[in-house]
Design a protein around this motif. Structure first.
Motif, short mmCIF file in Angstrom:
data_model
loop_
_atom_site.label_atom_id
_atom_site.label_comp_id
_atom_site.label_asym_id
_atom_site.label_seq_id
_atom_site.Cartn_x
_atom_site.Cartn_y
_atom_site.Cartn_z
N SER A 23 7.09 -28.69 -54.98
CA SER A 23 5.95 -27.78 -54.91
C SER A 23 6.40 -26.39 -54.49
O SER A 23 7.31 -26.24 -53.68
N ASP A 24 5.75 -25.37 -55.04
CA ASP A 24 6.03 -24.00 -54.61
C ASP A 24 5.37 -23.74 -53.26
O ASP A 24 4.37 -24.37 -52.91
N LEU A 25 5.93 -22.82 -52.52
CA LEU A 25 5.39 -22.43 -51.22
C LEU A 25 5.11 -20.94 -51.24
O LEU A 25 5.94 -20.14 -51.70
N LYS A 84 2.85 -13.64 -57.79
CA LYS A 84 1.87 -14.54 -58.39
C LYS A 84 0.72 -14.72 -57.42
O LYS A 84 0.95 -14.85 -56.21
N VAL A 85 -0.50 -14.76 -57.95
CA VAL A 85 -1.68 -14.67 -57.08
C VAL A 85 -2.65 -15.82 -57.33
O VAL A 85 -2.98 -16.13 -58.48
N ILE A 86 -3.10 -16.43 -56.24
CA ILE A 86 -4.15 -17.45 -56.27
C ILE A 86 -5.42 -16.84 -55.69
O ILE A 86 -5.39 -16.26 -54.60
N LEU A 87 -6.51 -16.99 -56.41
CA LEU A 87 -7.81 -16.48 -55.97
C LEU A 87 -8.78 -17.63 -55.73
O LEU A 87 -9.03 -18.43 -56.63
N LYS A 232 -4.05 -32.13 -61.07
CA LYS A 232 -3.15 -31.51 -60.10
C LYS A 232 -3.85 -31.26 -58.75
O LYS A 232 -5.08 -31.19 -58.68
N ILE A 233 -3.04 -31.11 -57.72
CA ILE A 233 -3.53 -30.75 -56.39
C ILE A 233 -2.74 -29.54 -55.89
O ILE A 233 -1.52 -29.49 -56.03
N ILE A 234 -3.46 -28.59 -55.32
CA ILE A 234 -2.84 -27.49 -54.58
C ILE A 234 -3.42 -27.49 -53.17
O ILE A 234 -4.45 -28.12 -52.90
N LEU A 314 2.33 -31.92 -55.18
CA LEU A 314 1.48 -30.74 -55.18
C LEU A 314 2.13 -29.63 -55.99
O LEU A 314 3.37 -29.53 -56.05
N VAL A 315 1.32 -28.78 -56.57
CA VAL A 315 1.82 -27.69 -57.40
C VAL A 315 2.28 -26.53 -56.53
O VAL A 315 3.38 -25.99 -56.71
N VAL A 316 1.45 -26.12 -55.59
CA VAL A 316 1.75 -24.99 -54.72
C VAL A 316 0.93 -25.14 -53.44
O VAL A 316 -0.17 -25.69 -53.46
N ALA A 317 1.49 -24.66 -52.35
CA ALA A 317 0.78 -24.62 -51.07
C ALA A 317 1.05 -23.27 -50.43
O ALA A 317 2.15 -22.72 -50.56
N THR A 318 0.06 -22.72 -49.75
CA THR A 318 0.22 -21.40 -49.13
C THR A 318 -0.09 -21.46 -47.64
O THR A 318 -1.03 -22.12 -47.21
N TYR A 319 0.73 -20.75 -46.87
CA TYR A 319 0.67 -20.79 -45.41
C TYR A 319 0.29 -19.41 -44.88
O TYR A 319 0.67 -18.39 -45.46
#
Length: 369
Positions: A23-25, A84-87, A232-234, A314-319
């Motif tokens: 997964s990306d972080l 890259k941006v998650i909204l 998918k799960i993020i 997971l695809v990506v998670a953000t902290y």
């Protein structure tokens, strides 16, 4: 982007739903992209950045406020800078009913306003999530079928908008506290099942602020059991906030207190509140954390969580990149402990004037990113 994988995490077993992926972080601004600072992002070495835009707040301000809103302006700057941006589209209906009837004027108005917001930010977005925290940004009595219907219908609207353009990945959520049975409600199941059964929904978003990494695994497994194997799960928010809150009333370390002239009878929350009101030199803040067994025992939790996310596919998670908290009463969630930057409890770097890194998180983030 990470290219490594990990086969195990302290005995936590991965569900056999699909091959595990790395997964990306990324980092998370929450709703304060007005704080966009290119150098802060570059120093973390991140690729992904997440933020939410409060659609209902903007609606109250009026259409003319969208383009000039500082959080919208900051949001657009992030992707323009190459990230890259998650909204997450936030709909806060605390204190009011959901406009769940598609023929009601209230729903027609919020649907039309959502389109206006998307017109401004869509081209600056790589992943879109319909919702931020539906089961928190609402009154308990309204977390029923009306909540499900509103988010289903709003998701259908955003799907139509999305499919007519670039068709970027679209998720639904975010779902909180799924490790707890009291949050595993029928509307939660219905919304996850909607994501499972709707072709143009990529998957779901989980917010996991827990007492342990093990609890994060429990939340993912429960969600996966209702989502099925193919979606998918993020996770656009995660932390051990609940673990830290459980130690608010611990007495601070006596050796640390003596070294820095702090009242040795102070509780953890008192010292944190002191640091919020009078930011400390980073050396002192780090010494406080290093002297606290409740912190040191979980200091590798960011790395361990990301290893788990690899296992679970997971695809990506953000902290959290930074935090914004004005005070710290005894019963308050100590969010400032989670930030990659200690932007509130530490003074800026005396040489560069930049925000300073919190203890440990940046090393873990870079190691796993």
């Amino acid at each position: 982007m990470k290219i490594h994988k990990c086969a195990a995490l302290f005995g936590v077993v991965s569900m056999a739903v699909a091959p595990a992926q790395a997964s990306d972080l990324g980092v998370n601004y929450n709703g304060l992209t007005r704080n966009f600072d290119l150098s802060e992002l570059q120093r973390t070495e991140t690729t992904w950045v997440r933020a939410f835009i409060d659609v209902t707040r903007l609606q109250a301000l009026g259409e003319a406020a969208i383009a000039t809103d500082p959080d919208v302006v900051g949001f657009k700057q992030i992707r323009a800078a190459g990230f890259k941006v998650i909204l997450n589209l936030k709909y806060d209906y605390s204190g009011s009913d959901f406009p769940s009837n598609v023929n009601s004027q209230a729903f027609i108005d919020i649907r039309a306003f959502t389109t206006k917001v998307l017109n401004e930010v869509y081209n600056s977005t790589d992943i879109i999530v319909v919702g931020n925290e539906p089961f928190i940004e609402s009154d308990p009595a309204d977390r029923d079928n009306d909540l499900f219907l509103f988010y289903k219908q709003m998701s259908n609207h955003v799907i139509t908008y999305n499919q007519a353009r670039r068709a970027i990945p679209l998720y639904v959520g975010a779902f909180n506290n799924l490790q707890n049975t009291s949050w595993q409600t029928q509307p939660t199941i219905d919304l996850i099942n909607y994501a499972e059964n709707t072709p143009n929904v990529t998957g779901i978003d989980l917010h996991m602020h827990t007492a342990s990494v093990t609890e994060m695994g429990q939340a993912i497994d429960w969600a996966r059991g209702h989502l099925g194997a193919t979606k998918k799960i993020i996770s656009t928010e995660f932390s051990l906030k609940n673990h830290f809150r459980a130690h608010n009333t611990d007495t601070i370390n006596a050796t640390f207190a003596n070294q820095y002239g702090i009242n040795p009878s102070w509780k953890v929350w008192q010292y944190i509140n002191y640091a919020l009101q009078t930011p400390r030199p980073r050396t002192e803040w780090v010494a406080f954390l290093q002297a606290s067994s409740w912190f040191m025992n979980v200091r590798m939790s960011l790395e361990n969580a990301d290893i788990l996310f690899d296992q679970k596919g997971l695809v990506v998670a953000t902290y959290a990149l930074r935090q914004s908290q004005s005070s710290m009463p005894a019963t308050t969630d100590p969010w400032m402990l989670n930030g990659i930057y200690c932007n509130q409890t530490c003074v800026p770097n005396p040489i560069t004037g930049q925000s300073q890194f919190n203890y440990q998180w940046i090393d873990s983030f870079r190691a796993r990113n």
